[in-house]
Design an enzyme around this catalytic site. Sequence first.
Site, PDB file in Angstrom:
ATOM      1  N   ASN A   1      -4.333  -5.091  -6.275  1.00 52.47           N
ATOM      2  CA  ASN A   1      -5.403  -4.859  -7.236  1.00 52.47           C
ATOM      3  C   ASN A   1      -5.075  -3.712  -8.194  1.00 52.47           C
ATOM      4  OD1 ASN A   1      -5.867  -3.224  -4.815  1.00 52.47           O
ATOM      5  ND2 ASN A   1      -7.736  -2.550  -5.827  1.00 52.47           N
ATOM      6  N   HIS A   2      -4.294  -2.734  -7.762  1.00 50.34           N
ATOM      7  CA  HIS A   2      -3.925  -1.633  -8.652  1.00 50.34           C
ATOM      8  C   HIS A   2      -2.999  -2.115  -9.768  1.00 50.34           C
ATOM      9  CE1 HIS A   2      -5.722   1.769  -6.418  1.00 50.34           C
ATOM     10  NE2 HIS A   2      -5.637   0.898  -5.428  1.00 50.34           N
TER      11      HIS A   2
ATOM     12  N   HIS B   1       1.253   3.165  -2.703  1.00 47.42           N
ATOM     13  CA  HIS B   1       0.403   4.075  -3.481  1.00 47.42           C
ATOM     14  C   HIS B   1       1.126   5.339  -3.944  1.00 47.42           C
ATOM     15  CE1 HIS B   1      -3.255   1.792  -3.341  1.00 47.42           C
ATOM     16  NE2 HIS B   1      -3.133   1.634  -2.034  1.00 47.42           N
TER      17      HIS B   1
ATOM     18  N   ASP C   1       0.813  -1.212   0.000  1.00 50.85           N
ATOM     19  CA  ASP C   1       0.000   0.000   0.000  1.00 50.85           C
ATOM     20  C   ASP C   1       0.852   1.270   0.000  1.00 50.85           C
ATOM     21  OD1 ASP C   1      -2.649  -1.101  -0.114  1.00 50.85           O
ATOM     22  OD2 ASP C   1      -2.328  -1.809   1.929  1.00 50.85           O
TER      23      ASP C   1
ATOM     24  N   ASP D   1       0.072  -2.918  -4.517  1.00 50.67           N
ATOM     25  CA  ASP D   1      -0.447  -1.546  -4.456  1.00 50.67           C
ATOM     26  C   ASP D   1       0.689  -0.540  -4.263  1.00 50.67           C
ATOM     27  OD1 ASP D   1      -2.942  -2.493  -4.964  1.00 50.67           O
ATOM     28  OD2 ASP D   1      -3.696  -2.268  -2.930  1.00 50.67           O
TER      29      ASP D   1
END
Length: 124
Positions: A84-85, A24, A22, A54
Amino acid sequence: MTNTTFPNALCRPSVPTFAIGDVHGQAEIFARVLDHAAKLMDSGRAANVVILGDIIDRGPDSLLCLQLLSQFRRSYKSDLLMGNHEQLMFATLHGDNDLSDWAASNWIRNGGIWAFQNQIGRAH
């Protein structure tokens, strides 16, 4: 009902373990974590590095995060999972037409617009 204990249920790694996910698009933070892992491994100590996905989208530096990850993996052993990204990005770029159209709209909605903006900026 009996009370059962599981003495080995907790993960007790024998070496430091970095579980990174994560991110991001937050390249500065990602670089610091990877640098910490690299310094530990360069000192001769073993370490596990697991990238949980992610890494891209939402933050300002998704492309730089991918470059940092690529550089790290060329020099150090690590395990990599797609989030998922990344799955949406992959499906957009490599899926069949129906899947890639669906994935592209979802990827953009979830912060993937950076990829298109980077490409537009390079074209000019």
